[in-house]
Design an enzyme around this catalytic site. Structure first.
Site, PDB file in Angstrom:
ATOM      1  N   ASP A 369       1.535   4.647  -2.451  1.00 29.65           N
ATOM      2  CA  ASP A 369       0.789   3.490  -2.645  1.00 29.65           C
ATOM      3  C   ASP A 369       0.042   3.436  -3.938  1.00 29.65           C
ATOM      4  O   ASP A 369      -0.388   4.370  -4.558  1.00 29.65           O
ATOM      5  CB  ASP A 369      -0.361   3.488  -1.364  1.00 29.65           C
ATOM      6  CG  ASP A 369      -0.937   2.126  -1.256  1.00 29.65           C
ATOM      7  OD1 ASP A 369      -0.810   1.332  -1.844  1.00 29.65           O
ATOM      8  OD2 ASP A 369      -1.739   2.047  -0.077  1.00 29.65           O
ATOM      9  N   ASP A 480       5.997   1.473   5.008  1.00 29.41           N
ATOM     10  CA  ASP A 480       4.577   2.074   5.743  1.00 29.41           C
ATOM     11  C   ASP A 480       4.147   0.555   6.641  1.00 29.41           C
ATOM     12  O   ASP A 480       4.585  -0.611   6.401  1.00 29.41           O
ATOM     13  CB  ASP A 480       3.665   2.271   4.637  1.00 29.41           C
ATOM     14  CG  ASP A 480       2.546   3.215   5.348  1.00 29.41           C
ATOM     15  OD1 ASP A 480       2.362   3.410   6.569  1.00 29.41           O
ATOM     16  OD2 ASP A 480       1.773   3.812   4.768  1.00 29.41           O
ATOM     17  N   ASP A 550       0.001  11.578   9.147  1.00 27.33           N
ATOM     18  CA  ASP A 550      -0.982  11.755   8.074  1.00 27.33           C
ATOM     19  C   ASP A 550      -1.405  13.084   8.175  1.00 27.33           C
ATOM     20  O   ASP A 550      -2.158  13.466   7.184  1.00 27.33           O
ATOM     21  CB  ASP A 550      -1.775  10.628   7.971  1.00 27.33           C
ATOM     22  CG  ASP A 550      -1.009   9.459   7.275  1.00 27.33           C
ATOM     23  OD1 ASP A 550      -0.006   9.461   6.686  1.00 27.33           O
ATOM     24  OD2 ASP A 550      -1.755   8.352   6.993  1.00 27.33           O
TER      25      ASP A 550
HETATM   26  C1  DGJ Z   1      -0.337   5.683   5.156  1.00 30.68           C
HETATM   27  C2  DGJ Z   1       0.532   6.893   5.219  1.00 30.68           C
HETATM   28  O1  DGJ Z   1       0.988   7.268   6.229  1.00 30.68           O
HETATM   29  C3  DGJ Z   1       0.436   7.590   4.085  1.00 30.68           C
HETATM   30  O2  DGJ Z   1       1.443   8.928   3.896  1.00 30.68           O
HETATM   31  C4  DGJ Z   1       0.014   6.882   2.698  1.00 30.68           C
HETATM   32  O3  DGJ Z   1       1.456   6.296   2.394  1.00 30.68           O
HETATM   33  C5  DGJ Z   1      -0.748   5.773   2.828  1.00 30.68           C
HETATM   34  N1  DGJ Z   1      -0.552   5.128   3.945  1.00 30.68           N
HETATM   35  C6  DGJ Z   1      -0.679   4.903   1.710  1.00 30.68           C
HETATM   36  O4  DGJ Z   1      -1.543   3.799   1.777  1.00 30.68           O
END
Ligand code: DGJ
Length: 757
Positions: A369, A480, A550
């Site tokens: 991002d 995403d 995450d």
């Molecule tokens: C959520 C994803 O799971 C992260 O790895 C990352 O790409 C962020 N979004 C970026 O906004």
């Protein structure tokens, strides 16, 4: 090769569907489908029909107004329509302007080579010659509703694909408020337990085993995505079933939107298990001539315990769900920028990370991002998919060229289903988000969801994503999805049909996935939804791998990947080594345990490599080198959970309570890798004996410890033999096990290589 078979007996009174070692038998009883048996293979006899117990129990109602000799109260139904006698929830609820209750009966059947295709939905891939299908037609002529229930059986598998299609053949409007993908009763056998995966953001897929007690239990998602909270997969097993033995039944929905599984245990110990799309508020209107297709359900059975069930689903997912182009294709080691720099980077910083990635031996550089439009935090620009060239120091093609010069592929992050209120896209089309006319626009992570049910919205987004992905040579895309739907609605729908908006959104998302992935078949797509918020068999039909969470902490990842591993093979699980202290848990672990956890999925890195100490960098680089030799086994070999001393220890006092281990085996080549970790250190530990599985008893295996393995976890192997190599028989490894000498420190880990000699 085990060819699928379906036998029709007693003139269509009895159907026998044969998997490779299972039988599913269905009877036609007064026009109602009954599930007589689903389990180990045997040939049913037509006499079984005479044994069906249907005498009305006390305080019950008979289903046939002209015949009081029977009731459905005690029948074991398959896809139960609403009935007067049945006391449990029906598989579907349909009403029309002509009828408040619609209750169809079997009106026909056919069997055929091949399987139904599902327009607009993902479904298991198969050549016609590999599958056979039984289709039952159920009709309610007065209401004009016809249902096709189909059961598809695949060669060499005990998984059955269950499909349901509703057709309005009448002239009035029919409204569905429930439409299960499957629903059937288990005749009472044993006390049954449920294994499901619960969680939340950064704590996805925590496996839980619990007893089912009388009454009804529901799990599911009303978030518009399959969700972090529960996954649309689960297993049912008798209390006596263990990891490696006993019967187990499993289900997985190929669906990524709202869903529900229900388990209803009645007073006769009969368990009704149903599952399908939709949550409270779901509705669907079928006009004359319309069709509604339910998402496919995959139903599996094994008598090899939970492991046997996992094997079935792993094999099926890899062979029939994920895009064929990626089947067995080595997944690259990637370095992702997210936890290295979040939104805060410049061209120099990116080049530095890419250089370090190349030095490490990685193969892909992934720009997460923050690369587009005015996106310097999460408050803007989603929808404006053009590069911020000032921040990138040039175009995306320039970056691709620089990265290519280092021997790396370029990957990029996108979130195409969303729009930021602060974006050019939103300013041009404020009415394109997923809310009912006049309803407030609720934001999540400062963003809104696009109404993908609207064709013009999808077409615009397809155009923007195609333009982006054609603008440079991309090897990989991370797709995403960072918020749930909230209270979805659509300006396309009248007030009484707003209950369709969430379902239509998911259909629109599938159309988008299909269009983009088929336009760019050579790009490796990795799905993501704030981590694993939409990791299901639906998205995996388009994206061959998924960012599981995450949470990149190694201890947390053992649990997350362990839970996911019940239904998802390692080749679909993205898993990265990150910085310490870990950004989600604050825990600090050495490089070795972080690597050991990441080996559980597709290895990657997500940290500023330049900040690593030289010794850690060298260790990681050695591991990458080793991984390339072993990755086809690690990614595509049979993944086996290894019972540690914690399993079966009900006292909670075991010194091994925090151990975890798995192995990857390739029976053909006789190679295996074993990974063990003690997640929480024990003072003054004794030895741990790790009993391996799935080896040949009589064969001899050469065992060694890969060169990159160092740190406090150790083994008698390393200590006594010096060179770290020894030969042991399969029987010894499976019975006595490998002796491990746990060191101090959390998540100490050790890795073994095995080669049959
Ligand atoms: C959520 C994803 O799971 C992260 O790895 C990352 O790409 C962020 N979004 C970026 O906004």
């Amino acid at each position: 090769m085990n060819s699928p078979r379906i036998e029709v007996m007693a003139d269509g009174g009895l159907f026998h569907i044969q998997g490779s070692s299972s039988s599913l038998t269905i009877a036609n009883y007064h026009g109602l489908p009954l599930r007589l048996w689903w389990g180990s293979r045997f040939t049913p006899s037509a006499e079984a029909l005479a044994e069906i117990r249907s005498d009305p129990p006390p305080y019950s109602v008979c289903d046939d107004p002209d015949d009081t000799s029977w009731s459905s109260a005690r029948l074991h139904l398959d896809y139960a329509p609403p009935l007067a006698g049945d006391r449990k929830a029906p598989a579907f609820i349909a009403t029309s302007t002509k009828a408040s209750i619609i209750s169809p009966r079997i009106s026909g059947w056919r069997t055929y080579e091949g399987r139904p295709t599902l327009a607009g939905l993902p479904f298991a891939r198969a050549e016609a010659s590999e599958v056979r299908t039984l289709e039952l037609t159920l009709s309610d002529p007065e209401a004009g509703l016809e249902l096709a229930l189909s059961y598809t059986v695949f060669e060499d598998s005990d998984i059955i694909a269950h499909n349901v299609t509703y057709r309005n053949k009448g002239d009035s409007i029919i409204r569905l408020s429930r439409a299960s993908s499957f629903a059937f009763d288990f005749a009472p056998r044993h006390s049954m337990e449920l294994v499901d995966l619960e969680g939340t953001w950064a704590r996805e897929r925590m496996a839980r085993r619990s007893a089912l007690t009388p009454g009804k239990k529901l799990i599911g998602s009303n978030l518009g995505v399959s969700s972090h909270r529960f996954s649309p997969v689960c297993a049912l097993l008798p209390a006596t079933t263990t990891e490696a033995s006993g019967e187990a039944w499993g289900a997985s929905l190929e669906w990524s939107g709202d869903w529900q599984f229900s388990f209803e245990l009645d007073e006769f110990d009969c368990l009704r298990w149903s599952g399908g799309p939709g949550a409270e508020g779901f509705s669907w209107e079928l006009g004359p001539g319309d069709t509604f297709i339910c998402p496919e359900a995959l139903l599996g059975w094994s008598e090899g315990g939970l492991s046997g069930l996992s094997d079935q689903f792993h094999e099926f997912l890899s062979r029939r769900i994920t895009p064929p182009r990626w089947r067995g294709k080595a997944r690259p080691i990637l370095v992702n920028t997210w936890e290295a720099s979040y939104f805060d980077f410049d061209a120099q910083g990116l080049d530095d990370i890419a250089r370090q990635a190349a030095r490490l031996g990685a193969e892909l550089f992934v720009l997460d991002d923050g690369w587009f439009s005015r996106r310097n935090d999460a408050t803007s620009s989603l929808g404006d998919w053009w590069p911020n060239e000032a921040k990138l120091g040039g175009s995306l093609e320039d970056l691709a060229r620089r990265v290519d010069g280092l021997g790396l592929g370029l990957g990029i992050w996108i979130e195409p289903e969303m729009v930021s209120p602060n974006s050019d896209l939103f300013r041009a089309h404020p009415d394109w988000c997923l809310v009912a006319p006049g309803a407030p626009r609720h934001r999540g992570r400062e963003q809104l969801v696009l109404d993908l049910g609207r064709p013009e919205v999808r077409e615009e987004i397809k155009g923007r994503v195609r333009a982006l992905l054609s603008s440079a040579r991309f090897a990989y895309v991370k797709w995403d999805f960072n918020r749930p739907l909230g209270l979805p609605g659509s300006t396309l729908l009248p007030p009484e049909r707003q209950g369709e908006a969430s379902y239509r959104f998911t259909l629109g998302a599938y159309d988008l996935f299909k269009s983009i992935t088929s336009t760019f078949p050579d790009i490796l797509f990795e799905g993501c939804a704030g981590g694993g918020g939409r990791m299901d068999y639906g998205t995996l039909s388009y994206f061959p791998q998924y960012w599981a969470s995450d949470d990149t902490d190694a201890v947390a990842r053992w649990a997350i990947q362990g839970g996911a591993g019940l239904f998802f093979p390692p080749c679909v699980i993205g898993s990265h080594v990150s910085a310490v202290p870990n950004h989600q848990t604050g825990r600090s672990l050495g490089m070795m345990p972080r690597l050991a956890a990441a080996l559980g999925g597709i290895l990657g890195f997500e940290l500023d490599l330049a900040l690593l100490e030289a010794a850690d960098f060298a260790l990681a680089a050695e591991a990458c080198n080793w991984y390339k030799d072993w990755r086809s086994l690690l990614q595509f070999g049979r993944r086996v959970r290894l019972p540690t001393a914690a399993e079966g220890d009900r006292s909670g006092r075991s010194p091994f309570a925090d151990d975890a281990a798995w192995m990857s085996v390739d029976e053909a080549s006789g190679r295996a890798v074993v990974v063990w970790s003690r997640l929480r250190a024990t003072a003054n530990p004794g030895s741990a004996f790790l009993r391996l599985r799935c080896l040949e008893k009589e064969a001899t295996y050469m065992i060694s410890i890969p060169p990159f393995v160092r740190g406090p976890g150790s083994s008698t192997l390393a200590r006594k033999s010096g060179a770290g190599t020894r030969s042991l028989s399969g029987a010894e490894l499976m019975r006595r096990g490998l002796e491990i000498l746990p060191g101090t420190g959390d998540a100490t880990a050790i890795v073994f290589e095995l080669q049959r000699v």
